[in-house]
Every structure is written in structure tokens, then in C-alpha cells.
Write a protein that holds these residues in place. Structure first.
Motif, PDB file in Angstrom:
ATOM      1  N   LYS A 371       1.134  -1.070   0.138  1.00 30.12           N
ATOM      2  CA  LYS A 371      -0.104  -0.332   0.179  1.00 30.12           C
ATOM      3  C   LYS A 371       0.489   0.865   0.488  1.00 30.12           C
ATOM      4  O   LYS A 371       1.888   0.995   0.477  1.00 30.12           O
ATOM      5  N   LYS A 372       0.066   2.426  -0.602  1.00 26.47           N
ATOM      6  CA  LYS A 372       1.156   3.875  -0.747  1.00 26.47           C
ATOM      7  C   LYS A 372       0.281   4.657   1.002  1.00 26.47           C
ATOM      8  O   LYS A 372      -0.737   5.207   0.793  1.00 26.47           O
ATOM      9  N   ILE A 373       1.620   5.553   1.567  1.00 26.76           N
ATOM     10  CA  ILE A 373       1.569   5.727   2.115  1.00 26.76           C
ATOM     11  C   ILE A 373       1.251   7.940   1.979  1.00 26.76           C
ATOM     12  O   ILE A 373       1.963   7.977   0.898  1.00 26.76           O
ATOM     13  N   VAL A 374       0.238   7.832   1.564  1.00 27.07           N
ATOM     14  CA  VAL A 374       0.412   9.736   1.754  1.00 27.07           C
ATOM     15  C   VAL A 374      -0.093  10.464   2.871  1.00 27.07           C
ATOM     16  O   VAL A 374      -0.987   9.877   2.958  1.00 27.07           O
ATOM     17  N   TRP A 375       1.471  11.194   2.625  1.00 27.35           N
ATOM     18  CA  TRP A 375       1.227  11.964   4.362  1.00 27.35           C
ATOM     19  C   TRP A 375       0.733  12.696   4.745  1.00 27.35           C
ATOM     20  O   TRP A 375       0.803  14.556   3.528  1.00 27.35           O
ATOM     21  N   ASP A 376      -0.077  13.236   5.313  1.00 31.12           N
ATOM     22  CA  ASP A 376      -0.685  14.697   5.433  1.00 31.12           C
ATOM     23  C   ASP A 376      -0.544  15.473   5.850  1.00 31.12           C
ATOM     24  O   ASP A 376       0.342  15.158   7.007  1.00 31.12           O
ATOM     25  N   GLU A 377      -0.147  17.151   5.439  1.00 33.07           N
ATOM     26  CA  GLU A 377       0.749  18.089   5.243  1.00 33.07           C
ATOM     27  C   GLU A 377      -0.236  18.758   6.154  1.00 33.07           C
ATOM     28  O   GLU A 377       1.302  20.110   6.572  1.00 33.07           O
TER      29      GLU A 377
END
Length: 378
Positions: A371-377
Motif C-alpha cells: 500500500k502507498k502512504i500519502v502523508w497529510d501535510e
């Protein structure tokens, strides 16, 4: 072939729902229990308190020794700060040099009794750029490097969750993952990290502890045989890909007197050793227990303890046979490392045969998902 499933991670839900941290930073121990550390920052820098960010000092081109004085606190050059910890961070994208080695991110200096612990706080992706060169070779096939990047990223986030109540997430040695900071960055390493950015291994909705080792010698082992955990992707698989490794087969001959000396340090006081043999072996081929007959008694030692007693560079894995021949303990084995998860030389062999990194990871961690993490900035 494994399907990549993207998902977003948002702020405060991370620990309660997915077991992830709030951000992508890692706290990596660089030095521990030391008296002092030489610090160099080129360009603008800032000294601050951890957590609050309260500024203590700022300037340009810092070159000092940092140490601890029990009565006065942390000493930076000629200044004392009577606090638990301080942070030094370069402005913009500068590097910090700790005892002449460059690191990205910032450095945290923690006062522990009369010693100093030095921690590099660095982003996950920058951390991986400093790991891969020390875990595998930069000239390996790109798909093997990508598989290693995903495994190392998964392991780092797993340890971040496990150690969230400690002062650090990982160490920089073989007890975690070997990390050399900016000095270990290579073009092909950075390419492998960037091309797999955010990809991690998941099982049953949680980050997989993606353990890995150098060479399995024909079969990886079940994690429950070594540590107190059980997860299907770490139950062991056959591997016919690591024959390129010079550690695929090994042989060690230990003089009985040296063998007895090592056992004595572990409080096994033996005089007349009659026989040494494998008592029990798992189906994966890894030894569970060895048996020593000495002084008219039987001694049973778990293989993982036996390896620790004699040294991991002597007993390179738990896949071996052994016997006493005259004044020598003759040990023949396969592989190097704990044998759990990804076999690094196996990944190398698979990549040479045309497998991509998803197929490599699927082989060594069956049942897991990428799975791919997309960090909340925000």
C-alpha cells in the motif's frame, strides 16, 4: 503480481485506526552513552528545545563540542543549558555533521545521567537513502534495491510504532537497520527509494514487521521459531535464488578448548565434552536445539542462544549440522542471518532472473499487500 493499493493517512486517526505515526519523521540513535560529540553546521542554524520549539540560540557556521555536565546540563561550546534535551537544526536544506559524518534533518542531544545520547531526526525517505547502501550493494539490480526499500520502509514504520513511548524509534546499527546518514547516499540508491516512495507492506490492516537477512541458504524460517510473534507472511518459504551469495554454504572448525571457553562465559561449565549434535530441527531446516554430552550429563541449548554464545559471525545461521571430531567442533551450515522474511541475496537472484520488486516481496512475504502512504501535510 501484487496490486498496489493507495490510501491516505490523516493526522489524529493514525494510532487508533491504522497503527501509523502522526508524521513521517524518524528518531534514529547515532551515538549512545558518550561523553561528547563534535558538531558542525555549515550556514545558518537554530538551537531549540524539543517538542515546544522554543528558541535557545541561533547563528551561522557552528563548530563546537557538545557534552554533559551533571551540575550544569548540556554544554554547547561555551554555553550551558540546564534542560533534558536540545535540538540543533540547519536552516533550509543544510547538513549537520556529527563527528565528521553528515546527516540530513536535525540532531537531538539527550542528557542521560552523565552521558549523552545523540539522535538524528530525519524524514522517512531521507532515512532510507542512508540505509540501503549499508544493507545491500548499490550496484545490485534495481528491482532488488526497490524490494529492499519497501521492506526497510515497512520495518522502520513498524519500529516507530513499537517504540513510540521511547526516546528513539531505531538505532543505526545491526540491532535495527544499519544507517550511515548522508554519506551512504548513491544515485541508484536514491532512485530505488524515490521510485517506491511511500510503499509499505501491510497484513491484516497493520504494518508488517518486514524482517530481512543476508542469505537464507535454501529456506526462510517461521518467525515464531525465533521471536514471540506469529504472522502468516513470515511463516517461511523455500528459496532457490540465493546461491550467488558467498554465505550460501559455510564451514567453521572450533577448537574444543575455545568452544568450552565460550560456553563457560555463558555459565555452562563443562570439562570432558563427549558429543555435540543437533537435538531437534524444524521442518524449515533450522535448528531448534542442540545437545551436548559432557561430564556424564546432557545439556540442551536453544540454537538461537547457541549462536549468541559463539557469535553470529562464527555460527552464521541456525541452519547447520555439527559434530565433535577429536579436538575440534566441526560445524557446516547454510546462510547468514536470522532467516526471517526477505532473503537479500535471494532478492538479488530473483531480480537477475527478471522478477520485479512486487513479485520478490510477494514471494518472501506471502499474503501481504503493498500500500502507498500519502502523508497529510496539513
Amino acid at each position: 503480481m501484487k496490486k498496489i493499493l493507495p490510501f491516505l493517512i490523516f493526522g489524529l486517526f493514525l494510532f487508533s485506526k491504522n497503527g501509523f505515526s502522526l508524521d513521517d519523521s524518524l528518531r534514529v540513535v547515532i551515538k549512545k552513552n558518550i561523553k561528547s560529540c563534535h558538531l558542525l553546521v555549515k550556514g545558518d542554524y537554530r538551537v531549540q528545545l524539543p517538542f515546544t520549539g522554543e528558541e535557545l540560540d541561533r547563528g551561522r557556521n557552528l563548530r563546537v563540542d557538545i557534552s554533559v555536565d551533571n551540575g550544569k546540563g548540556i554544554k554547547i561550546g561555551g554555553s550551558y543549558y540546564n534542560v533534558f534535551a536540545v535540538e540543533v537544526l540547519p536552516q533550509r536544506d543544510g547538513a549537520i555533521y556529527l563527528d565528521s559524518r553528515p546527516y540530513r534533518g536535525k540532531a537531538r542531544f539527550i542528557r542521560e545521567d552523565n552521558s549523552l545520547t545523540v539522535i538524528n531526526i530525519v524524514s522517512l525517505e531521507d532515512y532510507l537513502k542512508g540505509v540501503l547502501e549499508y544493507e545491500v550493494a548499490h550496484w545490485w539490480p534495481m528491482e532488488a534495491l526497490r524490494a529492499q526499500a519497501v521492506a526497510a520502509r515497512s520495518y522502520a514504520l513498524y519500529m516507530k510504532e513499537m517504540n513510540r513511548n521511547k526516546n528513539y524509534d531505531l538505532t543505526s546499527d545491526v540491532l535495527s537497520q544499519v544507517y550511515g546518514g548522508k554519506l551512504g547516499e548513491r544515485w541508484r540508491i536514491k532512485r530505488a527509494v524515490l521510485s517506491t516512495k511511500g510503499l509499505i507492506l501491510i497484513y491484516n490492516g497493520k504494518i508488517l514487521p518486514a524482517f530481512y537477512h543476508s542469505t537464507c541458504g535454501g529456506h526462510t524460517d517461521n518467525v515464531k521459531h525465533l521471536w514471540k510473534m506469529e504472522t502468516p507472511p513470515l511463516s517461511g518459504v523455500s528459496c532457490d535464488f540465493c546461491r550467488y551469495s558467498k554465505h550460501y554454504r559455510w564451514n567453521k572448525k572450533i577448537k574444543v578448548k575455545d568452544f568450552k571457553a565460550a560456553l563457560s562465559k555463558a555459565e555452562y561449565s563443562l570439562n570432558n565434552i563427549e558429543r555435540v549434535l543437533v537435538k531437534e530441527r524444524y521442518g524449515s531446516g533450522y535448528v531448534k536445539e542442540i545437545e551436548i554430552f559432557a561430564d556424564g550429563k546432557e545439556y540442551l541449548i536453544l540454537a538461537k542462544e547457541f549462536r549468541s554464545i559463539l557469535g553470529a559471525n562464527i555460527i552464521r545461521s541456525r541452519r547447520f549440522i555439527l559434530e565433535k571430531i577429536d579436538g575440534v567442533i566441526d560445524i557446516k551450515g547454510y546462510g547468514w542471518g536470522h532467516g526471517i522474511g526477505l532473503c537479500q541475496w535471494g532478492a538479488y537472484g530473483m531480480a537477475r532472473k527478471g522478477y520485479d520488486f512486487r513479485e520478490i516481496l510477494e514471494h518472501y512475504y506471502p499474503g501481504s499487500e503493498i500500500k502507498k502512504i500519502v502523508w497529510d501535510e496539513n
